[in-house]
Scaffold this active site. Structure first.
Site, PDB file in Angstrom:
ATOM      1  N   SER A  70      -9.593   2.033   2.695  1.00 28.67           N
ATOM      2  CA  SER A  70      -9.100   2.815   1.931  1.00 28.67           C
ATOM      3  C   SER A  70      -8.092   2.475   1.224  1.00 28.67           C
ATOM      4  O   SER A  70      -7.538   2.735   0.126  1.00 28.67           O
ATOM      5  CB  SER A  70      -8.256   3.690   2.758  1.00 28.67           C
ATOM      6  OG  SER A  70      -7.438   3.158   3.913  1.00 28.67           O
TER       7      SER A  70
ATOM      8  N   SER B 254      -9.736  -0.539   7.207  1.00 29.43           N
ATOM      9  CA  SER B 254      -9.563  -0.405   5.923  1.00 29.43           C
ATOM     10  C   SER B 254      -8.503  -1.338   4.671  1.00 29.43           C
ATOM     11  O   SER B 254      -7.877  -1.820   3.511  1.00 29.43           O
ATOM     12  CB  SER B 254      -8.545   0.910   5.619  1.00 29.43           C
ATOM     13  OG  SER B 254      -8.649   1.908   5.623  1.00 29.43           O
TER      14      SER B 254
ATOM     15  N   LYS C 118       0.700  -1.231  -0.198  1.00 28.65           N
ATOM     16  CA  LYS C 118       0.073  -0.276   0.017  1.00 28.65           C
ATOM     17  C   LYS C 118       0.659   0.842  -0.315  1.00 28.65           C
ATOM     18  O   LYS C 118       1.603   1.676   1.464  1.00 28.65           O
ATOM     19  CB  LYS C 118      -0.739  -0.387   1.304  1.00 28.65           C
ATOM     20  CG  LYS C 118      -1.931   1.478   1.447  1.00 28.65           C
ATOM     21  CD  LYS C 118      -3.212   0.342   2.470  1.00 28.65           C
ATOM     22  CE  LYS C 118      -4.447   2.104   2.802  1.00 28.65           C
ATOM     23  NZ  LYS C 118      -4.580   1.477   4.027  1.00 28.65           N
TER      24      LYS C 118
END
Length: 510
Positions: A157, A181, A82
């Site tokens: 997210s 997330s 990420k």
């Protein structure tokens, strides 16, 4: 074996093939990079692809293995990170214009561990800006699309990591979870997403959103793959003030144990079902999938215990006071003076006008909204009235959960009250978006491990089943999750398995 077939293998399958000499790490990594080139133009899961770096690591693995060196069991298996995971020499933006072009001079602790295990890092994945969002619609570099239906969000997210795994671009990825997330995108993309116990995995080098809530963790297509990755990244780090100095058991062994435990692998295990995690917000198909999975688990020996935890009913309210307040503090340094994009205002140039211009252009609307709200919560007259009260609720909630775990081994619930929704569906009303976090935030407030496992498909979209364990009970969580996974192979119902054209067709049909 054709290179294209390699992308559909699990991480542990690839690891075994590499150890057996059936394929090389260069072949596996090249297959993933080719898949990214083929699929990512329509998915937009990656913000940066490090082809050179990934192949360099792959060649090192192949050479070391040929020389007879002892390597980590996962050495040579590709992984994605990420884009809030700081990575030396690789652009790291947190999907924000204010960090566009920043190339860090150091690695996060989990990157150090991944590099030490020699997993080729293929790139950085898309996300909601600074991890603020539940849909990955708030990236400064465009939204990520759900591989199950390209017109729908992948969750947020960490939608980029989940979509990359779901679209068979990588078998493993790293996400971060502040209020769900990792788990929400996993539920909406038919993948496995894990938030370990708070402090199990170092936060050093993770760009912070809410420091008391953030936790990095694995994304994979199988529970055992996620467990094997957690074994790589967990452990004490003296550079992280909240890192737990604890001898973690093997999560991979816990995940594989039910397969050798007979017809009733959950005999004696008590599953808590919370009264407050139900209601009108939950889609009927999500509830039906959850109840069907409960029956399956009971057939495997589990006992279901009803729990009444009143404070879980207001956990989301407490979270949306605490998290923006911490975000406001953490993002204060991105001002165009100390860090981040610098935008010169019209004369007269003052520090106040420079900061306003830099933040105005560098931050997106959702980040601005949460910073403003969080700053308000920390201001005179609001701090005692709201922030202090939210922290009191958090403490009482933690006590309530500790007491609950005295009577159950894990708590189970739907991961998300809905399946993946269409782009723009909730953008006009942020409060509707925030309600997506209703089942996931308690684990962050309590510091507990929690994971989402695919439990079925409803109207052509995956549904996630959440397993939450007690603090330091990650191994028990994996054991239960592995049994959930055994009921159905959701990943291979994914239309993206046919390729880009198949996924696009499926998306157009709905």
């Amino acid at each position: 074996m054709a290179k294209s077939d390699l992308v559909f293998r699990s991480a542990l399958e690839l690891a075994q093939m590499l150890r057996d000499g059936e394929v090389s790490s260069v072949e596996v990594t090249r297959a993933m990079l080719d898949r990214i080139a083929e699929v990512d133009p329509v998915v937009n899961a990656f913000l940066f692809v490090d082809e050179e770096g990934a192949l360099k690591t792959a060649r090192e693995v192949d050479e070391a293995r040929a020389a007879g060196e002892q390597l980590h069991p996962l050495a040579g298996v590709p992984i994605a990170l990420k884009d809030n995971v700081v990575t030396r020499g690789v652009p790291t933006t947190a999907a924000s214009r204010i960090l566009e072009g920043w190339v860090p001079p150091y690695d996060a602790t989990i990157v150090e561990k991944i590099k030490a295990a020699k997993l080729p890092i293929v790139g950085k994945t898309n996300m909601d800006e600074f991890a603020m969002g539940s849909s990955t619609e708030h990236s400064a570099f465009g939204p990520t699309h759900n591989p199950w239906d390209l017109e729908r969000i992948p969750g947020g997210s960490g939608g980029g990591s989940a979509a990359a795994v779901a679209a068979f671009m990588v078998p493993l990825a790293i996400g971060s979870d502040t209020g769900g997330s990792i788990r929400q995108p996993a539920a909406m993309t038919g993948t496995v997403g894990v938030k370990p116990t708070y402090g199990a995995v170092s936060r050093q080098g993770i760009i912070a959103l809410g420091s008391s809530l953030d936790q990095a963790g694995p994304v994979a297509r199988t529970v055992a793959d996620a467990a094997a990755l957690q074994d790589v990244i967990d452990g004490f780090d003296d550079r992280d003030a909240v890192s737990l100095d604890y001898a973690w058991p093997s999560m991979e062994e816990a995940a594989l144990a039910p397969a050798n435990a007979g017809e009733r692998p959950l005999e004696g295990v008590k599953l808590g079902v919370v009264k407050q995690l139900t209601g009108d917000a939950y889609e009927d198909d999500v509830v039906a999938s959850f109840e069907s999975t409960l029956e399956f688990l009971k057939d495997k020996g589990a006992e279901v215990v009803e729990l009444d935890l009143p404070l879980l009913g207001i956990a989301l309210d407490a979270y949306y006071v605490i998290m923006p307040a911490e975000a406001s503090s953490n993002l204060a340094k991105f001002d165009g003076v100390r860090f981040g994009l610098r935008v010169e205002p019209e004369p007269p140039v003052t520090s106040e006008r420079l900061i306003a211009a830099s933040r105005g252009e560098g931050f997106g609307s959702e980040v601005k909204r949460r910073i403003i709200f969080g700053t308000r919560m920390l201001s005179k007259g609001f701090f005692d009235k709201y922030f202090v009260q939210a922290m009191r609720v958090r403490t009482l909630l933690q006590e309530e959960l500790v007491e609950a775990f005295e009577s159950v081994d894990v708590i189970v619930s739907p991961t998300s009250p809905t399946t993946a929704f269409k782009f723009g569906e909730k953008m006009d009303d942020p409060t509707l978006m925030y309600l997506s976090d209703i089942t996931t935030t308690p684990a962050n407030l309590g510091g507990m491990p929690a994971m989402s496992v695919p439990s079925g498909v409803a109207h052509g979209l995956p549904v996630g089943f959440q397993v939450t364990g007690p603090v330091r009970g990650d191994d028990v969580m994996y054991r239960v999750a592995a049994v959930v996974e055994a009921q159905e192979d959701v990943a291979h119902k994914n239309p993206m398995i046919e390729g880009v054209d198949g996924a696009a067709r499926e998306g157009e049909d709905r």
